[in-house]
Design a protein around this motif. Structure first.
Motif, PDB file in Angstrom:
ATOM      1  N   LEU A  18     -12.369   5.567   0.869  1.00  0.00           N
ATOM      2  CA  LEU A  18     -12.064   4.238   0.326  1.00  0.00           C
ATOM      3  C   LEU A  18     -13.276   3.650  -0.380  1.00  0.00           C
ATOM      4  O   LEU A  18     -13.154   3.089  -1.479  1.00  0.00           O
ATOM      5  CB  LEU A  18     -11.597   3.304   1.451  1.00  0.00           C
ATOM      6  CG  LEU A  18     -10.223   3.605   2.036  1.00  0.00           C
ATOM      7  CD1 LEU A  18     -10.015   2.843   3.342  1.00  0.00           C
ATOM      8  CD2 LEU A  18      -9.117   3.278   1.036  1.00  0.00           C
ATOM      9  N   ALA A  23     -13.202   0.298  -2.613  1.00  0.00           N
ATOM     10  CA  ALA A  23     -12.327  -0.565  -1.806  1.00  0.00           C
ATOM     11  C   ALA A  23     -13.099  -1.799  -1.358  1.00  0.00           C
ATOM     12  O   ALA A  23     -14.315  -1.743  -1.148  1.00  0.00           O
ATOM     13  CB  ALA A  23     -11.821   0.195  -0.592  1.00  0.00           C
ATOM     14  N   ILE A  93      -3.416  -0.178   2.206  1.00  0.00           N
ATOM     15  CA  ILE A  93      -4.202  -0.551   1.035  1.00  0.00           C
ATOM     16  C   ILE A  93      -3.389  -1.583   0.256  1.00  0.00           C
ATOM     17  O   ILE A  93      -2.285  -1.284  -0.209  1.00  0.00           O
ATOM     18  CB  ILE A  93      -4.528   0.659   0.145  1.00  0.00           C
ATOM     19  CG1 ILE A  93      -5.175   1.785   0.968  1.00  0.00           C
ATOM     20  CG2 ILE A  93      -5.444   0.235  -1.000  1.00  0.00           C
ATOM     21  CD1 ILE A  93      -5.331   3.091   0.211  1.00  0.00           C
TER      22      ILE A  93
END
Length: 122
Positions: A18, A23, A93
């Motif tokens: 991620l 992210a 997500i």
């Protein structure tokens, strides 16, 4: 996959995947004591459909290579909330709006919030 250390290693790999795709606000919640559906939730968000899909792809590839194939994927096409189910690990997500709306951290507040940095080197 019942060995806690191997699950934590996979969680660490997911966190790194991620992070590789930029992210934001990665949270890890240990839900093993409050639910039988999984041991860990990983929650993160991205800024647009392409980034969210890239994050999902990266996690799926990294965990597959680590011997943990994806069991189920939901929401990938619209990418406002992608759910990746790896059995003991479930990854959510979101785009920012849906993350605020669904507020999984509040819903699962009985779980134990874990610092993602602690698991990256597990």
């Amino acid at each position: 996959m019942t060995d806690v250390s191997s699950i934590q290693t996979l969680v660490g790999k997911a966190i790194l995947a991620l992070e590789d795709k930029k992210a934001e606000d990665i949270r890890v919640i240990d839900i093993s004591k409050v639910s039988v559906i999984a041991d860990y939730f990983i929650i993160a968000n991205g800024n647009n459909v392409s980034q969210i899909q890239a994050m999902a792809d990266e996690v799926e590839e990294k965990l597959y290579k680590a011997g943990c194939p994806l069991k189920q994927k939901e929401g990938y096409i619209n990418a406002n909330w992608v759910l990746l189910d790896f059995g003991d690990i479930i990854i959510h997500i979101f785009d920012k709006e849906n993350r605020l709306f669904y507020d999984l951290e509040r819903i699962w507040r009985d779980g134990v919030l874990i610092d993602p940095d602690e698991l990256k080197n597990a």
